[in-house]
Design a protein around this motif. Sequence first.
Motif, PDB file in Angstrom:
ATOM      1  N   THR A 203       0.831  -1.208   0.000  1.00  0.00           N
ATOM      2  CA  THR A 203       0.000   0.000   0.000  1.00  0.00           C
ATOM      3  C   THR A 203       0.862   1.253   0.000  1.00  0.00           C
ATOM      4  OG1 THR A 203      -0.135   0.063   2.419  1.00  0.00           O
ATOM      5  CG2 THR A 203      -1.849  -1.177   1.253  1.00  0.00           C
ATOM      6  N   ALA A 204       0.262   2.351  -0.422  1.00  0.00           N
ATOM      7  CA  ALA A 204       0.938   3.650  -0.423  1.00  0.00           C
ATOM      8  C   ALA A 204      -0.113   4.745  -0.315  1.00  0.00           C
ATOM      9  CB  ALA A 204       1.778   3.823  -1.686  1.00  0.00           C
ATOM     10  N   THR A 205       0.311   5.881   0.173  1.00  0.00           N
ATOM     11  CA  THR A 205      -0.579   7.020   0.369  1.00  0.00           C
ATOM     12  C   THR A 205      -0.017   8.233  -0.345  1.00  0.00           C
ATOM     13  OG1 THR A 205      -1.296   6.176   2.523  1.00  0.00           O
ATOM     14  CG2 THR A 205      -1.666   8.508   2.100  1.00  0.00           C
ATOM     15  N   ALA A 206      -0.895   8.987  -1.029  1.00  0.00           N
ATOM     16  CA  ALA A 206      -0.461  10.186  -1.760  1.00  0.00           C
ATOM     17  C   ALA A 206      -1.658  11.100  -1.968  1.00  0.00           C
ATOM     18  CB  ALA A 206       0.167   9.805  -3.092  1.00  0.00           C
ATOM     19  N   GLY A 207      -1.362  12.289  -2.487  1.00  0.00           N
ATOM     20  CA  GLY A 207      -2.391  13.293  -2.687  1.00  0.00           C
ATOM     21  C   GLY A 207      -3.218  13.120  -3.942  1.00  0.00           C
ATOM     22  N   SER A 208      -2.910  12.120  -4.765  1.00  0.00           N
ATOM     23  CA  SER A 208      -3.737  11.797  -5.927  1.00  0.00           C
ATOM     24  C   SER A 208      -3.745  10.286  -6.081  1.00  0.00           C
ATOM     25  CB  SER A 208      -3.198  12.450  -7.204  1.00  0.00           C
ATOM     26  OG  SER A 208      -2.045  11.778  -7.669  1.00  0.00           O
TER      27      SER A 208
END
Length: 228
Positions: A203-208
């Motif tokens: 998993t990863a988290t980002a603004g888009s």
Amino acid sequence: MKLGADLSAFEGRIGHRFAAPELIVEAVTHASMSSPTRSDNQRLEFLGDRVLGLVMAQALLEADPGAAEGTLAPRFNALVRKETCAEVARDIALGDVLRLGRSEMLSGGRRKQALLGDAVEAVIAAVYLDAGFEAAKALILRLWGERIARVDADARDAKTALQEWAQARGLTPPQYVETARSGPDHQPVFTIAARLSTGAEATATAGSKREAQQAAAQALLQELEGSA
């Protein structure tokens, strides 16, 4: 036309003083600030994308005269894709001088990857129109710098690389699932899981969503390579 202190400083950062300063003003004006008397940077972005592509194609041919098209194409894509353009924009603090409408300001427009990538292409076009191809070429080579020399011989975006990894092993294409969303509506943050049919996941988290998908794919590739 006299530029403000912010754009004068920006000229210093990119190493080009504009004979026609209205060009740089147009290049940093987002569509959210356009009006009948104020042009935005969309047309310049269209032109700058083509200038960037020509310069990068020439630079790659000169850097590796023996490389086949199949080797050059992924290198080219890695250098001109929006993520790389946005990195360059951040290096020169382009976001600090963008002219944005209120809605874009509130939604964090100065940090948006797509907006920054488009703007740096508009700046390239502004230099091209102001001083010609050689000036634009010099600007691009200066701003991209070592990225050209160190671009991976097999440069592919992470999602493409992960899909090819799966296909080579007879697996179905990876799935990208949004597992969480946080932040206000005008500035959301997405958490995306990249999953393979084998059960492997990262998993990863980002603004888009696009950025999160790419980051999740990269994280999963690293896990797979580490367990190989």
